[in-house]
Design a protein around this motif. Structure first.
Motif, PDB file in Angstrom:
ATOM      1  N   ILE A 196     -57.206   4.787 -15.564  1.00 24.57           N
ATOM      2  CA  ILE A 196     -56.308   5.767 -16.192  1.00 24.57           C
ATOM      3  C   ILE A 196     -55.430   5.030 -17.202  1.00 24.57           C
ATOM      4  N   ALA A 197     -55.050   3.818 -16.857  1.00 27.05           N
ATOM      5  CA  ALA A 197     -54.179   3.019 -17.716  1.00 27.05           C
ATOM      6  C   ALA A 197     -54.352   1.552 -17.337  1.00 27.05           C
ATOM      7  N   SER A 198     -54.037   0.677 -18.260  1.00 29.75           N
ATOM      8  CA  SER A 198     -53.987  -0.748 -17.920  1.00 29.75           C
ATOM      9  C   SER A 198     -53.039  -1.450 -18.879  1.00 29.75           C
ATOM     10  N   GLY A 199     -52.719  -2.675 -18.566  1.00 25.71           N
ATOM     11  CA  GLY A 199     -51.818  -3.400 -19.450  1.00 25.71           C
ATOM     12  C   GLY A 199     -51.474  -4.768 -18.894  1.00 25.71           C
ATOM     13  N   TYR A 200     -50.598  -5.444 -19.627  1.00 22.18           N
ATOM     14  CA  TYR A 200     -50.095  -6.733 -19.145  1.00 22.18           C
ATOM     15  C   TYR A 200     -48.677  -6.950 -19.632  1.00 22.18           C
ATOM     16  N   CYS A 201     -47.983  -7.834 -18.919  1.00 23.83           N
ATOM     17  CA  CYS A 201     -46.714  -8.355 -19.408  1.00 23.83           C
ATOM     18  C   CYS A 201     -46.955  -9.817 -19.686  1.00 23.83           C
ATOM     19  N   LEU A 202     -46.495 -10.275 -20.816  1.00 22.23           N
ATOM     20  CA  LEU A 202     -46.634 -11.690 -21.176  1.00 22.23           C
ATOM     21  C   LEU A 202     -45.254 -12.326 -21.145  1.00 22.23           C
ATOM     22  N   TYR A 203     -45.130 -13.407 -20.359  1.00 27.83           N
ATOM     23  CA  TYR A 203     -43.846 -14.111 -20.283  1.00 27.83           C
ATOM     24  C   TYR A 203     -43.946 -15.333 -21.193  1.00 27.83           C
ATOM     25  N   SER A 204     -43.404 -15.221 -22.382  1.00 24.08           N
ATOM     26  CA  SER A 204     -43.561 -16.293 -23.366  1.00 24.08           C
ATOM     27  C   SER A 204     -42.292 -16.396 -24.212  1.00 24.08           C
ATOM     28  N   SER A 205     -42.427 -16.712 -25.503  1.00 21.12           N
ATOM     29  CA  SER A 205     -41.235 -16.835 -26.355  1.00 21.12           C
ATOM     30  C   SER A 205     -40.454 -15.519 -26.316  1.00 21.12           C
ATOM     31  N   VAL A 222     -47.766  -4.804 -22.985  1.00 17.48           N
ATOM     32  CA  VAL A 222     -48.832  -4.239 -23.815  1.00 17.48           C
ATOM     33  C   VAL A 222     -49.669  -3.314 -22.936  1.00 17.48           C
ATOM     34  N   MET A 223     -49.898  -2.081 -23.384  1.00 15.26           N
ATOM     35  CA  MET A 223     -50.546  -1.111 -22.499  1.00 15.26           C
ATOM     36  C   MET A 223     -51.476  -0.150 -23.236  1.00 15.26           C
ATOM     37  N   THR A 224     -52.357   0.477 -22.451  1.00 15.19           N
ATOM     38  CA  THR A 224     -53.154   1.579 -22.981  1.00 15.19           C
ATOM     39  C   THR A 224     -53.229   2.681 -21.932  1.00 15.19           C
ATOM     40  N   ILE A 225     -53.293   3.915 -22.424  1.00 12.69           N
ATOM     41  CA  ILE A 225     -53.589   5.033 -21.519  1.00 12.69           C
ATOM     42  C   ILE A 225     -54.925   5.650 -21.952  1.00 12.69           C
ATOM     43  N   ILE A 270     -51.000  -8.803 -14.964  1.00 11.41           N
ATOM     44  CA  ILE A 270     -52.015  -7.858 -15.450  1.00 11.41           C
ATOM     45  C   ILE A 270     -52.065  -6.688 -14.471  1.00 11.41           C
ATOM     46  N   PHE A 271     -52.183  -5.469 -14.986  1.00  6.95           N
ATOM     47  CA  PHE A 271     -52.305  -4.337 -14.054  1.00  6.95           C
ATOM     48  C   PHE A 271     -53.331  -3.320 -14.550  1.00  6.95           C
ATOM     49  N   GLY A 272     -53.893  -2.607 -13.583  1.00  7.08           N
ATOM     50  CA  GLY A 272     -54.806  -1.504 -13.890  1.00  7.08           C
ATOM     51  C   GLY A 272     -54.479  -0.359 -12.948  1.00  7.08           C
ATOM     52  N   ILE A 273     -54.620   0.873 -13.426  1.00  9.81           N
ATOM     53  CA  ILE A 273     -54.278   2.030 -12.583  1.00  9.81           C
ATOM     54  C   ILE A 273     -55.440   3.010 -12.547  1.00  9.81           C
ATOM     55  N   PHE A 274     -55.873   3.324 -11.342  1.00 13.38           N
ATOM     56  CA  PHE A 274     -56.927   4.305 -11.122  1.00 13.38           C
ATOM     57  C   PHE A 274     -56.340   5.491 -10.374  1.00 13.38           C
ATOM     58  N   GLU A 275     -57.075   6.606 -10.389  1.00 10.43           N
ATOM     59  CA  GLU A 275     -56.646   7.717  -9.548  1.00 10.43           C
ATOM     60  C   GLU A 275     -57.079   7.400  -8.113  1.00 10.43           C
ATOM     61  N   HIS A 276     -56.239   7.743  -7.173  1.00 12.31           N
ATOM     62  CA  HIS A 276     -56.519   7.433  -5.769  1.00 12.31           C
ATOM     63  C   HIS A 276     -57.264   8.577  -5.096  1.00 12.31           C
ATOM     64  N   LEU A 297     -58.177  -2.671 -22.431  1.00 15.44           N
ATOM     65  CA  LEU A 297     -57.284  -2.900 -23.579  1.00 15.44           C
ATOM     66  C   LEU A 297     -58.084  -3.335 -24.803  1.00 15.44           C
ATOM     67  N   MET A 298     -58.984  -4.295 -24.580  1.00 11.20           N
ATOM     68  CA  MET A 298     -59.748  -4.851 -25.702  1.00 11.20           C
ATOM     69  C   MET A 298     -60.569  -3.763 -26.390  1.00 11.20           C
ATOM     70  N   GLU A 299     -61.243  -2.926 -25.601  1.00 16.14           N
ATOM     71  CA  GLU A 299     -62.046  -1.855 -26.213  1.00 16.14           C
ATOM     72  C   GLU A 299     -61.148  -0.840 -26.919  1.00 16.14           C
ATOM     73  N   GLN A 300     -60.011  -0.549 -26.310  1.00 19.02           N
ATOM     74  CA  GLN A 300     -59.088   0.412 -26.931  1.00 19.02           C
ATOM     75  C   GLN A 300     -58.512  -0.115 -28.247  1.00 19.02           C
ATOM     76  N   ALA A 301     -58.513  -1.455 -28.391  1.00 23.49           N
ATOM     77  CA  ALA A 301     -58.020  -2.045 -29.652  1.00 23.49           C
ATOM     78  C   ALA A 301     -59.157  -2.199 -30.657  1.00 23.49           C
ATOM     79  N   GLY A 302     -60.349  -1.732 -30.299  1.00 25.15           N
ATOM     80  CA  GLY A 302     -61.484  -1.797 -31.228  1.00 25.15           C
ATOM     81  C   GLY A 302     -62.375  -3.010 -31.029  1.00 25.15           C
ATOM     82  N   GLY A 303     -62.126  -3.775 -29.969  1.00 26.51           N
ATOM     83  CA  GLY A 303     -62.956  -4.953 -29.695  1.00 26.51           C
ATOM     84  C   GLY A 303     -64.035  -4.651 -28.672  1.00 26.51           C
ATOM     85  N   LEU A 304     -64.704  -5.703 -28.223  1.00 28.76           N
ATOM     86  CA  LEU A 304     -65.751  -5.551 -27.209  1.00 28.76           C
ATOM     87  C   LEU A 304     -65.471  -6.501 -26.057  1.00 28.76           C
TER      88      LEU A 304
END
Ligand code: FDP
Length: 407
Positions: free
Chosen positions: A232-241, A246-249, A195-201, A360-367
């Motif tokens: 500024i951005a966040s996302g994740y990499c899922l190691y699965s099948s 998955v990301m948002t800006i 999981i990652f998140g990016i802020f301005e420094h 991510l969840m809010e950007q996808a329309g969730g809460l």
């Protein structure tokens, strides 16, 4: 052992003491000054996302291409693609490490056991190695001032190494990440993720060495850690099948799948929107007797089909946040780790699990809420702070929030 502390002025705004920060505007690079209130963080600026609504097997849109378009549409994000490219490379490397770990002897505990991180959790070999992979991948982008990770005791400064820098060295960003979330599952081949998140420094808070910090120096670093509304951005990499990125800006959520034939993440899920309601919940139900009454009562109603939707819910819990959130984003539902009598603030970490996933969840329309407040608005006071969380389909999470307000 020097830390350059240029934040020195403290001003009182609306009764809150806030540092007077000096930041550089991304385009002009000339210093501008503003007040940051810890009570009401500034709203995220509106960003433009490229419109790619087709998924193509042979000539798909790669993550690299997508990020180039992002930078063209949002000139203030011109430096983000090189940071994303570092994360992307790290994800590919971690995906390989996880996939081959049963054969390469990378399963099990670090140092044969006894390696404990600052939160008192025993580290796995893969926890330590994936943390290293990410640190190196991000350091070499030359875009990073400070990073905070689940596996580091304190935020660590990323020293500028002129020889390794491919582009202008600006230390523009702060990255927070959990290198291998769900690692307690990894030896059993169950999905894990980064999981990652990016802020301005805040470029004025420069650390030359992260050891032997004084309390003031530490505060300077912690001041770089901001509420999720500043992401500024966040996302994740899922190691699965498959391996997913998955990301948002801040303008929708985009999912890419690693095409191993060409070694690229290719757009597979343009503009993900979570269904407004569903009938899946995803919690560690063994903790249910210890939950707050509003939480417990809502889930009991869902079990019986007497909740707001009248539907009887089903339970799906992997116990690996990235996997559970990924399914929740795609199928709808509610994922959470609420507070309980034992863990007053739940289990998940605000900075590098709660805030990035909530964005991510809010950007996808969730809460995403603690039940009482929006997770994105919580201002962190500690790097490894925990937060109780319920996130997912808007109507279902709202039902939990309403139960808390009624109580
Ligand atoms: P893990 O400890 O395996 O890294 O926050 C970490 C996390 O996993 C989440 O990924 C997961 O949702 C949660 O903890 C699982 O906790 P429980 O085992 O208590 O259910």
């Amino acid at each position: 052992m020097k830390l350059l502390l240029l934040i020195s002025t403290l001003v009182a705004v609306n009764g809150y003491i806030t540092p007077l920060l000096s930041v550089r505007s991304p385009t002009s690079r000339s210093p501008t000054t503003f007040l940051r209130s810890t009570a009401t963080p500034p709203a995220s600026p509106t960003r433009k996302a490229p419109i790619f609504d087709e998924v193509c097997e042979t000539t798909g849109v790669t993550l690299t291409r997508f990020m180039i378009e992002v930078a063209m549409l949002n000139p203030e994000l011109a430096e983000l693609p090189s940071l994303f490219s570092g994360i992307e490379t790290a994800c590919k490397a971690i995906s390989n490490m996880v996939k081959r770990s049963q054969l390469t002897g990378l399963t099990g505990l670090a140092d044969g056991g006894g390696s404990i991180n600052v939160q008192g959790e025993e580290q796995k070999q893969l926890d330590v190695m994936t943390n290293d992979v990410l640190k190196r991948a991000l350091r070499f982008t030359g875009k990073l001032g400070v990073l905070a990770s689940e596996e580091e005791d304190t935020p660590v400064d990323v020293p500028s190494r002129k020889t390794d820098v491919m582009f202008d060295e600006t230390s523009k960003y702060v990255a927070v990440f959990d290198p291998l979330d769900g690692s307690s599952n990894v030896d059993a081949g169950i999905p894990t993720g980064t999981i990652f998140g990016i802020f301005e420094h805040d470029e004025e808070c420069v650390v030359e060495d992260s050891k032997d910090m004084t309390e003031d120096e530490m505060k300077c670093l912690v001041n770089t850690l901001k509420p999720g509304t500043d992401l500024i951005a966040s996302g994740y990499c899922l190691y699965s099948s498959s391996c997913f990125f998955v990301m948002t800006i801040g303008n929708g959520v985009y999912g890419f799948t690693l095409d191993e034939n060409i070694g690229e993440f290719v757009l597979s899920h343009p503009n993900i929107k979570i269904p407004a309601t569903s009938k899946i919940y995803s919690f560690n139900e063994a903790n249910m007797p210890q939950w707050d009454p509003p939480m417990r009562e809502t889930v009991e109603k869902w079990r019986l089909g007497t909740g707001r939707s009248g539907k009887q819910f089903s339970s799906r819990y992997i116990g690996s946040m990235v996997g559970d959130v990924h399914r929740t984003l795609l199928y709808g539902g509610v994922f959470g780790y609420p507070s309980d009598k034992k863990n007053k603030n739940g289990k998940l970490r605000l900075l590098y699990e709660g805030a990035p996933m909530s964005y991510l969840m809010e950007q996808a329309g969730g809460l995403s809420s603690t039940g009482k407040e929006r997770v994105l608005e919580i201002v962190p006071t500690e790097v490894h702070q925990r937060v109780p969380m319920v996130m997912g389909s808007k109507d279902d999470v709202q039902e939990v929030i309403d139960a808390y307000s009624k109580a």
